[in-house]
Design an enzyme around this catalytic site. Structure first.
Site, PDB file in Angstrom:
ATOM      1  N   ARG A  49       0.795  -1.224   0.000  1.00 33.03           N
ATOM      2  CA  ARG A  49       0.000   0.000   0.000  1.00 33.03           C
ATOM      3  C   ARG A  49       0.833   1.282   0.000  1.00 33.03           C
ATOM      4  NH1 ARG A  49      -2.721  -3.869   1.801  1.00 33.03           N
ATOM      5  NH2 ARG A  49      -0.720  -4.370   2.677  1.00 33.03           N
ATOM      6  N   THR A  50       1.790   1.365   0.910  1.00 35.29           N
ATOM      7  CA  THR A  50       2.477   2.644   1.106  1.00 35.29           C
ATOM      8  C   THR A  50       3.262   3.017  -0.149  1.00 35.29           C
ATOM      9  OG1 THR A  50       2.664   2.023   3.425  1.00 35.29           O
ATOM     10  CG2 THR A  50       3.933   3.929   2.708  1.00 35.29           C
ATOM     11  N   LYS A  78      26.073  -3.963  -1.297  1.00 30.15           N
ATOM     12  CA  LYS A  78      27.549  -3.948  -1.413  1.00 30.15           C
ATOM     13  C   LYS A  78      28.172  -3.238  -0.236  1.00 30.15           C
ATOM     14  CE  LYS A  78      26.913  -3.258  -6.359  1.00 30.15           C
ATOM     15  NZ  LYS A  78      27.050  -2.202  -7.383  1.00 30.15           N
ATOM     16  N   ARG A  99      11.303   3.694   3.401  1.00 31.94           N
ATOM     17  CA  ARG A  99      10.948   2.772   4.497  1.00 31.94           C
ATOM     18  C   ARG A  99      12.205   1.986   4.845  1.00 31.94           C
ATOM     19  NH1 ARG A  99       5.788  -1.174   4.551  1.00 31.94           N
ATOM     20  NH2 ARG A  99       4.862   0.821   5.124  1.00 31.94           N
ATOM     21  N   HIS A 127       5.060   5.801  11.547  1.00 35.51           N
ATOM     22  CA  HIS A 127       4.522   5.634  10.192  1.00 35.51           C
ATOM     23  C   HIS A 127       3.596   6.834   9.950  1.00 35.51           C
ATOM     24  CE1 HIS A 127       3.292   3.891   6.534  1.00 35.51           C
ATOM     25  NE2 HIS A 127       2.976   2.660   6.916  1.00 35.51           N
TER      26      HIS A 127
HETATM   27  N1   CP Z   1      -0.181  -0.096   5.937  1.00 39.55           N
HETATM   28  C1   CP Z   1       0.994  -0.341   5.348  1.00 39.55           C
HETATM   29  O1   CP Z   1       2.029   0.236   5.724  1.00 39.55           O
HETATM   30  O2   CP Z   1       0.949  -1.282   4.361  1.00 39.55           O
HETATM   31  P1   CP Z   1       2.175  -1.740   3.485  1.00 39.55           P
HETATM   32  O3   CP Z   1       3.146  -2.439   4.421  1.00 39.55           O
HETATM   33  O4   CP Z   1       1.613  -2.670   2.450  1.00 39.55           O
HETATM   34  O5   CP Z   1       2.816  -0.527   2.900  1.00 39.55           O
END
Ligand code: CP
Length: 313
Positions: A49-50, A78, A99, A127
């Site tokens: 999603r993100t 590396k 991320r 998040h």
């Molecule tokens: N909610 C969320 O962070 O989903 P993903 O891990 O799929 O990005």
């Protein structure tokens, strides 16, 4: 232009301002307001999603996207440091969405990057873009963010989305109810945070229809297998809470079930078409909020968006 590293950095007026922006993008998601810009997405951990909603947001706004979704194809394998990776990618882009499994990675990146960093999740820590779409979803369904009973259920130890949500909701006089097995209870630092900001909270291991009957928002979470060092412990706790349709029998009419997703089995699939289920729309709202975030970190204001002449739909 500024980074979005922690939800704690945003004031109440920042949050409401970004939510207003999100509403503009729900009305008109397709615009060319970021035409000519490049957004980099660096995902050192898996995401559906993100990453895809940030990339969709960038594309819908006319920006181009570069990046990777599998760190094995980047030079980090590396031995390149995060600092060097960020400094390189900043040469090619106008914003970096990242991320990383390490808590504080986005903060570190923001300290060395000449372009804005957007934290798309750092370990069990934060998040913020998820929290903004959670706030948007709560506001859309409840009509207000103020004075709500919010039940957080599941993995409250490792779940970064619940940690960020508590921080953001401090502005809106919530009452939180933490429901978790003892080994996955809300970490002390977040309970301390609640005490510091006068946020009421309760804690229990019980989860049943009587408890659900008091909720405005029931925020379910997945047990975060990837954060466990002892997989036997994961096996022991993974099925502690499974929301079944019959458990909704006493729920308030307007109670909504949220979940950041992905789901494993903590919400029974036969709830998906129940009027209380909101988690798929919640994920869709992520697109509007991530359009708002990308514009915000590029210095584009709500007034710019309201007077935008590049709307395509
Ligand atoms: N909610 C969320 O962070 O989903 P993903 O891990 O799929 O990005």
């Amino acid at each position: 232009k500024s980074s979005l590293v922690s939800i704690a950095h945003l004031s109440k007026s920042d949050l409401t301002y970004l939510l207003e922006m999100g509403k503009e993008f729900e009305k008109h998601p397709n615009r060319k307001i970021l035409d000519g810009r490049i957004v980099a997405t660096l995902f050192f951990e898996p995401s559906t999603r993100t990453r895809l909603s940030f990339e969709t947001a960038a594309n819908r706004l006319g920006a181009k996207v570069i990046g990777f979704s599998d760190p094995k194809v980047s030079s980090s394998t590396k031995g390149e440091t995060l600092k060097d990776t960020i400094m390189m990618v900043a040469n090619y882009s106008d914003a970096i969405v990242m991320r990383h499994h390490l808590e504080g990675a986005a903060l570190r990146a923001s300290e060395v990057s000449p372009v804005p960093i957007v934290n798309a999740g750092d370990g069990s820590h934060q998040h913020p873009s998820q929290t903004l779409l959670d706030l948007y979803s709560i506001q859309q369904t409840q009509g207000s963010l103020e004075n709500l009973n919010i039940f957080l259920v599941g993995d409250l130890k490792y779940g970064r989305t619940v940690h960020s949500l508590i921080m953001a909701m401090r502005h809106f006089n919530p009452t939180f109810h933490f429901i978790a097995p003892k080994s996955l209870e809300m970490p002390a630092e977040y309970k301390y945070f609640c005490q510091k900001y006068g946020i009421r909270f309760t804690e229990t291991e019980e989860f049943n229809e009587d408890i659900i009957s008091k909720a405005d928002i029931l925020y379910m979470t997945r047990v975060q297998k990837e954060r466990f060092t002892d997989l036997m412990e994961y096996e022991r706790v993974k099925d502690t809470y499974i929301l079944q349709r019959r458990m909704l029998c006493k729920a308030k009419d307007n109670m909504k079930i949220l979940h950041p997703l992905p789901r494993v089995n903590e919400i029974s699939q036969d709830i998906d078409d129940n009027p209380h289920a909101y988690y798929f729309q919640q994920a869709k709202n992520g697109l509007y909020m991530r359009e708002a975030i990308l514009c915000h970190v590029q210095g584009i204001t709500l007034n710019d968006i309201k007077s935008d002449k590049t709307i395509l739909d």
